[in-house]
Design a protein around this motif. Structure first.
Motif, PDB file in Angstrom:
ATOM      1  N   ARG A  19      13.090   8.449   0.161  1.00 21.21           N
ATOM      2  CA  ARG A  19      12.772   7.197  -0.307  1.00 21.21           C
ATOM      3  C   ARG A  19      13.428   6.026   0.218  1.00 21.21           C
ATOM      4  N   VAL A  20      12.674   5.042   0.689  1.00 24.90           N
ATOM      5  CA  VAL A  20      13.193   4.070   1.573  1.00 24.90           C
ATOM      6  C   VAL A  20      13.078   2.783   0.955  1.00 24.90           C
ATOM      7  N   LEU A  21      13.923   1.724   1.156  1.00 23.57           N
ATOM      8  CA  LEU A  21      14.087   0.473   0.769  1.00 23.57           C
ATOM      9  C   LEU A  21      13.868  -0.164   2.040  1.00 23.57           C
ATOM     10  N   CYS A  22      13.111  -1.111   2.190  1.00 23.38           N
ATOM     11  CA  CYS A  22      12.886  -2.040   3.605  1.00 23.38           C
ATOM     12  C   CYS A  22      13.273  -3.521   2.646  1.00 23.38           C
ATOM     13  N   ASN A  23      14.275  -4.083   3.310  1.00 23.55           N
ATOM     14  CA  ASN A  23      14.717  -5.256   2.812  1.00 23.55           C
ATOM     15  C   ASN A  23      14.935  -5.996   4.015  1.00 23.55           C
ATOM     16  N   SER A  24      14.647  -7.190   3.987  1.00 22.24           N
ATOM     17  CA  SER A  24      14.739  -8.334   4.896  1.00 22.24           C
ATOM     18  C   SER A  24      14.682  -9.889   4.604  1.00 22.24           C
ATOM     19  N   TRP A  25      15.116 -10.616   5.429  1.00 19.76           N
ATOM     20  CA  TRP A  25      14.729 -11.816   5.560  1.00 19.76           C
ATOM     21  C   TRP A  25      14.997 -11.990   7.221  1.00 19.76           C
ATOM     22  N   PRO A  26      13.953 -12.674   8.079  1.00 20.69           N
ATOM     23  CA  PRO A  26      12.654 -12.863   7.438  1.00 20.69           C
ATOM     24  C   PRO A  26      11.752 -11.763   7.123  1.00 20.69           C
ATOM     25  N   LYS A  27      10.441 -12.215   6.583  1.00 22.48           N
ATOM     26  CA  LYS A  27       9.576 -11.362   5.856  1.00 22.48           C
ATOM     27  C   LYS A  27       9.090 -10.463   6.846  1.00 22.48           C
ATOM     28  N   ALA A  28       8.875 -10.890   8.236  1.00 20.21           N
ATOM     29  CA  ALA A  28       8.400  -9.957   9.324  1.00 20.21           C
ATOM     30  C   ALA A  28       9.276  -8.634   9.181  1.00 20.21           C
ATOM     31  N   GLY A  29      10.422  -8.797   8.917  1.00 18.42           N
ATOM     32  CA  GLY A  29      11.063  -7.701   9.130  1.00 18.42           C
ATOM     33  C   GLY A  29      10.699  -6.300   8.439  1.00 18.42           C
ATOM     34  N   THR A  30      10.298  -6.487   7.170  1.00 20.91           N
ATOM     35  CA  THR A  30       9.749  -5.369   6.376  1.00 20.91           C
ATOM     36  C   THR A  30       8.473  -4.689   7.122  1.00 20.91           C
ATOM     37  N   HIS A  31       7.765  -5.257   7.628  1.00 19.87           N
ATOM     38  CA  HIS A  31       6.495  -4.426   8.432  1.00 19.87           C
ATOM     39  C   HIS A  31       7.148  -3.706   9.485  1.00 19.87           C
ATOM     40  N   VAL A  32       8.233  -4.115  10.215  1.00 16.06           N
ATOM     41  CA  VAL A  32       8.691  -3.414  11.335  1.00 16.06           C
ATOM     42  C   VAL A  32       9.392  -1.836  10.539  1.00 16.06           C
ATOM     43  N   LEU A  33      10.325  -2.207   9.541  1.00 15.61           N
ATOM     44  CA  LEU A  33      10.809  -1.029   8.748  1.00 15.61           C
ATOM     45  C   LEU A  33      10.069  -0.094   8.121  1.00 15.61           C
ATOM     46  N   LEU A  34       9.027  -0.483   7.568  1.00 18.12           N
ATOM     47  CA  LEU A  34       7.975   0.359   6.974  1.00 18.12           C
ATOM     48  C   LEU A  34       7.276   1.132   8.094  1.00 18.12           C
ATOM     49  N   GLU A  35       6.968   0.772   9.297  1.00 18.91           N
ATOM     50  CA  GLU A  35       6.295   1.379  10.250  1.00 18.91           C
ATOM     51  C   GLU A  35       7.409   2.335  11.019  1.00 18.91           C
ATOM     52  N   LEU A  36       8.427   1.745  10.880  1.00 20.81           N
ATOM     53  CA  LEU A  36       9.497   2.938  11.481  1.00 20.81           C
ATOM     54  C   LEU A  36       9.626   4.095  10.748  1.00 20.81           C
ATOM     55  N   ALA A  37       9.634   3.825   9.105  1.00 22.81           N
ATOM     56  CA  ALA A  37       9.772   4.901   8.101  1.00 22.81           C
ATOM     57  C   ALA A  37       8.714   5.669   8.204  1.00 22.81           C
ATOM     58  N   ARG A  38       7.405   5.299   8.458  1.00 23.80           N
ATOM     59  CA  ARG A  38       6.223   5.886   8.388  1.00 23.80           C
ATOM     60  C   ARG A  38       6.021   6.968   9.426  1.00 23.80           C
ATOM     61  N   LEU A  39       6.403   6.467  10.905  1.00 21.92           N
ATOM     62  CA  LEU A  39       6.160   7.076  11.988  1.00 21.92           C
ATOM     63  C   LEU A  39       7.291   8.257  11.928  1.00 21.92           C
ATOM     64  N   ALA A  40       8.314   8.328  11.273  1.00 22.93           N
ATOM     65  CA  ALA A  40       9.680   9.037  11.405  1.00 22.93           C
ATOM     66  C   ALA A  40       9.138  10.094  10.492  1.00 22.93           C
ATOM     67  N   LEU A  41       8.998   9.715   9.031  1.00 21.07           N
ATOM     68  CA  LEU A  41       8.778  10.653   7.911  1.00 21.07           C
ATOM     69  C   LEU A  41       7.333  11.162   7.723  1.00 21.07           C
ATOM     70  N   GLY A  42       6.394  10.476   8.329  1.00 21.85           N
ATOM     71  CA  GLY A  42       4.897  10.883   8.117  1.00 21.85           C
ATOM     72  C   GLY A  42       4.510   9.790   7.109  1.00 21.85           C
ATOM     73  N   GLU A  43       3.077  10.014   6.751  1.00 23.88           N
ATOM     74  CA  GLU A  43       2.263   9.001   5.880  1.00 23.88           C
ATOM     75  C   GLU A  43       2.903   8.761   4.589  1.00 23.88           C
ATOM     76  N   GLY A  44       3.199   9.930   3.840  1.00 25.19           N
ATOM     77  CA  GLY A  44       3.432   9.824   2.600  1.00 25.19           C
ATOM     78  C   GLY A  44       2.909   8.631   1.722  1.00 25.19           C
ATOM     79  N   ASP A  45       3.222   8.204   0.667  1.00 29.33           N
ATOM     80  CA  ASP A  45       2.626   7.306  -0.216  1.00 29.33           C
ATOM     81  C   ASP A  45       3.753   5.895  -0.095  1.00 29.33           C
ATOM     82  N   TRP A  46       2.806   5.100   0.503  1.00 27.70           N
ATOM     83  CA  TRP A  46       3.549   3.994   0.974  1.00 27.70           C
ATOM     84  C   TRP A  46       3.208   2.836   0.071  1.00 27.70           C
ATOM     85  N   TYR A  47       3.993   2.007  -0.543  1.00 30.23           N
ATOM     86  CA  TYR A  47       3.812   0.804  -1.177  1.00 30.23           C
ATOM     87  C   TYR A  47       3.923  -0.313  -0.416  1.00 30.23           C
TER      88      TYR A  47
END
Length: 656
Positions: A19-47
Motif C-alpha cells: 500500500r502506498v500513500l503519495c503525498n506532495s506539494w505541489p500537486k504534480a509530485g503525486t503523478h510522479v510518485l504514482l507512476e514510480l509505484a506502478r512501474l515498480a510494483l505492477g499495475e495493481g488497483d490504483w486510485y
C-alpha cells in the motif's frame, strides 16, 4: 532486482503487495510518485482521480482511505493527496504498513505557482474577481499573507486559505516529525534541476522505500521514464524562479510570517542571505529603508547575539537626542543592515511593526535618552512588538540604577530573562554600565500579580533586589550542570521561576518541579509551565514526592526549600531515592535562614559523595555596602574566612 513493468501492463507484480500513500506539494509530485509505484510494483488497483476533493478535509480523506483499504485487501494499491498529519490517517498508515512518500518543493516556488494558478482560474469565481484588480506584485503579497475565504471556492481550501502560506505548508511538513516512517524527496531533485545523478539517487531512495531493489542503471531508466519534465507523466509548468519574482517586500514578508524556519528545515537556501530589513515596512510615504554598512564590532556582536538566542536576524531599536526613532534589521554575517528612521512625533507611542514581529533584538543605551513622560509608553511598545527577548545596555544616572530600570521593565510587562546570569555574574554595587536581558510576559498572564519578593513562593524573575538576584544566581549555577536529555526533579519555593531557569537553554531536559507555598503551583503553571513542553509544575507534598519512581532522575535540586519544610532530612532522602546511581544532588542554604556548610554536608552525607562546594558572598543580602560577591568554589574544606564571608552555600553531591 526489479523488472520494470511496461506502462500498458495491468497485472500485479509478483512482488509482495504494497500500500502506498503519495503525498506532495505541489500537486504534480503525486503523478510522479504514482507512476514510480506502478512501474515498480505492477499495475495493481490504483486510485487515480486527480480532481478528487475532500469536503471534510483530512478527516474525509482518512475515511476514504479506510474504504480503499477494505476494498483492495491483499492487492497493491496507491492513493494520493496533499494532506497534513491527522490522527486517523496516521493510525491507518501505521496499522496497514503503508509506504509513505512525500514530495516537497521550495515554498517560495509554490507561492509563485499558486499565484500563476489563481490568475488562470475561472473569471466568474469570487477569488478571481478579488485578485483581478491587483498587479502581480500585490497579488503575490496577498497569497503570502493568506487569502480570505471566498465561496464558491474549493471547499478544502476554504478551511485553510485565510492563513499565510508558510503555515499551510507547515501542515504538510509535520510528517517530518511524525512517528510513522515517511520518505521526503524534493521536487527539484526529481525534476532533474540538481543534475542526473541526484535524480537517479532520489529514484533509488523511493524504490528502496517501496521495498524494491534497483541498481543505478535501472533507477536511471525509470527516472528518464517518469521524471522528465518533457514527458506526459511529469505534469509541471515552467519554473517561476522565485528569486526574480520576489521583491524585497515579498522576501521580508515571507520571513516575518515564519517561512524562513520552514525553508531551513527543508534544506533550501535562505531567503535573506545578506538583506535584512525592519520587521514591517512603514506606511509613511516619506520613510524608506536605507542600506547602511555595519561596523566590524557591531557585526561581531550581531553574530554572537544570534548564537546566544539561537537566531540570525536581530532588530536594533535606538532613540536619538532629537526624539527620532531608528529601527535597523541585521543579519549575522552580512556587511550591511537595512534601517528606517522615524520622527518620534509621527509614531508615539506606536512602533511600525506588528505585535510579536521582532523575534529578538537589542537597544544599546538609548532608552536612557527618553523623558520620563515618554518612557512608559515606549516600554509598553517594545513589549508589544517582541516575541522572545531584548538585550538592553543601560547606564545608571540621576537615580536610575539597575533596580530602578528593572522595576520599570517589570511593570511594563517584562520579566528577567532566565539566561541573564549567563552573560554576567553579580554586578558590582553602584555599577554605572550594565546589561539587562528581559523577555515578554504573555498578556494573558501579565495580569497575575508577581509573587512577593521574599518569603514562600517568591518569583525572583519578576522581582528585583539582592534576594531575588541571589536566588536567580543559585539556579544559574545549577543550570550549567544539566545535560541534554536529563530528567531533573526540583523542589522549590519560587513559584516556578527556578524550574524556568533550569529549563532555559536545555530544550531536551525534562523538568519536574514541586512547588512549595499556597497557590505557587497554579502560578507556576500559568507563568512558566506553558512556555516549555517538558516543564511540569505541581504542588509539593510528601505523598507526591513519595510517588516518584525510584532511580529515575538524573538530577535532584533544592536551592531554596530546605529551611521551609519541617523535615529537611526527609526531603533530601526523597530526592536521593529518586536519583539514579551517579545522579547529581544539588542543595543550597542561606545564612539568613540558619544554614551553614556543615548543616548542608550533613544533609547529603548518607549515600552521596560531595563533588563541589560553593560559597556565596553578598553584603547586600545583609543590608551592608561593599562590592557584591559571586559563587566561589571552595577547594578543600571551608576556611574561617570562607565562613565569615559566606551568605549562603551550594553543594553538589553524586549518588553512589
Amino acid at each position: 532486482m526489479v523488472t520494470l513493468a511496461e506502462p500498458s501492463k495491468s497485472v500485479n507484480s509478483p512482488m509482495v503487495a504494497r500500500r502506498v500513500l503519495c503525498n506532495s506539494w505541489p500537486k504534480a509530485g503525486t503523478h510522479v510518485l504514482l507512476e514510480l509505484a506502478r512501474l515498480a510494483l505492477g499495475e495493481g488497483d490504483w486510485y487515480r482521480d486527480p480532481d478528487l476533493k475532500y469536503p471534510g478535509g483530512e478527516l474525509e480523506f482518512g475515511l476514504r482511505l479506510q474504504e480503499r483499504i477494505d476494498r483492495y485487501e491483499g492487492r497493491s494499491f496507491a492513493v494520493k493527496g496533499h494532506i497534513g498529519r491527522h490522527p486517523l490517517i496516521e493510525s491507518l498508515l501505521a496499522q496497514h504498513d503503508f509506504a509513505h512518500i512525500f514530495i516537497v518543493r521550495d515554498p517560495r516556488e509554490v507561492l509563485c505557482s499558486t499565484a500563476r494558478w489563481l490568475r488562470d482560474l475561472r473569471p466568474d469565481w469570487p477569488i478571481s474577481r478579488y485578485l483581478a484588480p491587483l498587479d502581480p506584485d500585490a497579488r503575490l503579497e496577498k497569497i503570502i499573507r493568506g487569502l480570505p475565504v471566498l465561496a464558491p471556492f474549493d471547499l478544502d481550501f476554504s478551511q485553510h486559505w485565510d492563513r499565510p502560506l508558510a503555515g499551510r505548508y507547515a501542515d504538510l511538513t509535520r510528517w517530518l516529525d511524525g512517528p510513522t516512517p515517511c520518505l521526503v524527496l524534493t521536487y527539484e531533485e526529481l525534476a532533474g534541476k540538481l543534475g542526473a545523478a541526484a535524480q537517479t539517487r532520489a529514484v533509488r531512495r523511493a524504490l528502496a522505500h517501496l521495498g524494491v531493489e534497483a541498481d543505478e542503471a535501472e533507477a536511471a531508466t525509470l527516472a528518464r521514464q517518469v521524471c522528465n519534465p518533457r514527458s506526459q507523466t511529469f505534469h509541471t509548468g515552467p519554473s517561476s524562479d522565485w528569486e526574480k519574482v520576489f521583491t524585497d517586500r515579498h522576501r521580508h514578508l515571507f520571513v516575518e510570517l515564519g517561512g524562513e524556519e520552514l525553508v531551513r528545515r527543508l534544506g533550501y537556501a535562505p531567503t535573506l542571505p545578506t538583506r535584512p530589513r525592519p520587521p514591517r515596512r512603514s506606511t509613511s510615504a516619506n520613510v524608506e529603508p536605507v542600506e547602511t554598512p555595519v561596523p566590524p564590532a557591531l557585526a561581531i556582536f550581531v553574530e554572537q547575539l544570534g548564537q546566544f538566542f539561537g537566531g540570525s536576524s536581530p532588530v536594533q531599536l535606538e532613540f536619538a537626542e532629537d526624539g527620532s526613532c531608528r529601527i535597523a534589521a541585521h543579519q549575522a554575517g552580512a556587511a550591511h543592515g537595512l534601517e528606517e528612521t522615524h520622527a518620534t512625533a509621527d509614531l508615539f507611542p506606536r512602533l511600525p511593526a506588528a505585535s510579536g514581529a521582532i523575534d529578538f533584538g537589542f537597544i544599546l543605551g538609548s532608552l536612557a535618552r527618553l523623558a520620563p513622560d515618554r518612557l512608559e509608553g515606549w516600554l509598553g511598545e517594545t513589549r508589544r512588538v517582541l516575541r522572545r527577548a531584548w538585550w538592553l545596555a543601560l547606564e545608571a544616572d540621576a537615580g536610575r540604577d539597575r533596580t530602578w530600570w528593572e522595576k520599570r521593565l517589570f511593570s511594563a510587562g517584562f520579566r528577567r530573562h532566565p539566561l541573564q546570569y549567563c552573560i554576567e555574574d553579580y554586578v558590582p554595587g553602584g555599577a554605572r554600565h550594565f546589561v539587562l536581558l528581559v523577555e515578554p510576559v504573555s498578556p494573558a498572564v501579565f495580569a497575575i500579580a508577581p509573587r512577593a519578593a521574599s518569603g514562600l513562593g517568591a518569583d525572583f524573575l519578576r522581582n528585583t533586589g539582592p534576594a531575588a538576584e541571589a536566588a536567580h544566581m543559585r539556579y544559574a549555577l545549577a543550570r550549567d550542570l544539566v545535560q541534554p536529555g536529563w530528567a531533573v526533579l526540583v523542589v522549590s519555593a519560587d513559584a516556578g521561576a527556578g524550574a524556568k531557569v533550569l529549563a532555559a537553554g536545555n530544550p531536551t531536559a525534562r523538568i519536574n518541579s514541586f512547588e512549595l507555598g499556597d497557590g505557587a503551583a497554579d502560578y507556576a503553571r500559568a507563568l512558566y509551565g506553558t512556555t516549555q513542553a517538558d516543564l511540569a509544575c505541581q504542588p509539593c507534598d510528601a505523598a507526591a514526592l513519595a510517588a516518584q519512581e525510584e532511580g529515575t532522575a538524573d538530577m535532584a535540586v533544592c536551592l531554596d526549600g530546605l529551611a521551609r519544610v519541617p523535615d529537611p532530612f526527609g526531603l533530601v532522602r526523597s530526592l536521593r531515592r529518586a536519583l539514579k546511581r551517579g545522579g547529581l544532588l544539588v542543595l543550597a542554604v542561606s545564612r539568613a535562614q540558619g544554614g551553614s556548610d556543615e548543616s548542608l554536608a550533613s544533609l547529603a552525607a548518607d549515600g552521596c559523595a560531595v563533588r563541589a562546594l560553593y560559597r556565596l558572598s553578598d553584603p547586600a543580602l545583609r543590608g551592608e555596602t561593599g562590592a557584591r560577591g559571586v559563587f566561589r568554589m571552595v577547594q578543600e574544606r571551608p576556611s574561617e574566612e570562607d565562613r565569615r564571608a559566606a551568605d549562603g552555600w551550594l553543594l553538589v553531591a553524586e549518588k553512589i
